[in-house]
Design an enzyme around this catalytic site. Structure first.
Site, short mmCIF file in Angstrom:
data_model
loop_
_atom_site.label_atom_id
_atom_site.label_comp_id
_atom_site.label_asym_id
_atom_site.label_seq_id
_atom_site.Cartn_x
_atom_site.Cartn_y
_atom_site.Cartn_z
N LEU A 59 0.84 -1.20 0.00
CA LEU A 59 0.00 0.00 0.00
C LEU A 59 0.87 1.25 0.00
O LEU A 59 0.99 1.96 0.99
CB LEU A 59 -0.95 0.00 1.20
CG LEU A 59 -2.10 -1.01 1.13
CD1 LEU A 59 -3.02 -0.86 2.33
CD2 LEU A 59 -2.90 -0.86 -0.16
N HIS A 60 1.50 1.50 -1.14
CA HIS A 60 2.30 2.71 -1.30
C HIS A 60 1.38 3.88 -1.63
O HIS A 60 0.15 3.76 -1.54
CB HIS A 60 3.40 2.50 -2.36
CG HIS A 60 2.89 2.13 -3.71
ND1 HIS A 60 2.56 3.06 -4.66
CD2 HIS A 60 2.62 0.91 -4.26
CE1 HIS A 60 2.13 2.45 -5.76
NE2 HIS A 60 2.16 1.13 -5.54
N MET A 61 1.92 5.02 -1.99
CA MET A 61 1.15 6.26 -2.13
C MET A 61 -0.06 6.16 -3.05
O MET A 61 -1.15 6.55 -2.67
CB MET A 61 2.06 7.40 -2.60
CG MET A 61 1.33 8.73 -2.72
SD MET A 61 0.61 9.32 -1.18
CE MET A 61 1.98 10.19 -0.53
N GLU A 93 -2.40 -3.21 -10.27
CA GLU A 93 -0.94 -3.30 -10.52
C GLU A 93 -0.55 -4.69 -10.97
O GLU A 93 -1.14 -5.65 -10.66
CB GLU A 93 -0.16 -2.94 -9.26
CG GLU A 93 -0.33 -1.49 -8.89
CD GLU A 93 0.50 -1.07 -7.70
OE1 GLU A 93 1.15 -1.91 -7.04
OE2 GLU A 93 0.48 0.12 -7.40
#
Length: 87
Positions: free
Chosen positions: A14-16, A87
């Site tokens: 859970l990146h930006m 993704e």
């Protein structure tokens, strides 16, 4: 309150970008949305809070929704997480 455990499957966790998408989508719901991870609760409507959780690929989290539209919020949250945020 409704809740369900799931795993983060997107490679970068859970990146930006996914944190922002998740928080924006959860903000549309009236209920409270929390992510439980490593014994802590993180506000699912706050990008900063989600990022603070450092939830990586393979992390098991519990999504908790509590309020008027909790079922719909939980379904959308799980859909986003389990799709890997595209993704």
């Amino acid at each position: 309150m409704v809740s369900k455990k799931t795993k983060i499957i997107n490679e970068q966790g859970l990146h930006m970008r996914p944190a922002m998408e998740f928080a924006q989508e959860m903000a549309k719901f009236q209920c409270d949305v929390n992510l439980k991870f490593n014994g802590s609760d993180f506000n699912g409507k706050s990008v900063i809070n989600i990022m603070a959780g450092a939830m990586k690929c393979g992390s098991e989290i519990e999504v908790q929704c509590d309020g008027a539209d909790e079922e719909a919020a939980l379904a959308k949250a799980l859909e986003m997480i389990e799709s890997g945020f595209g993704e």
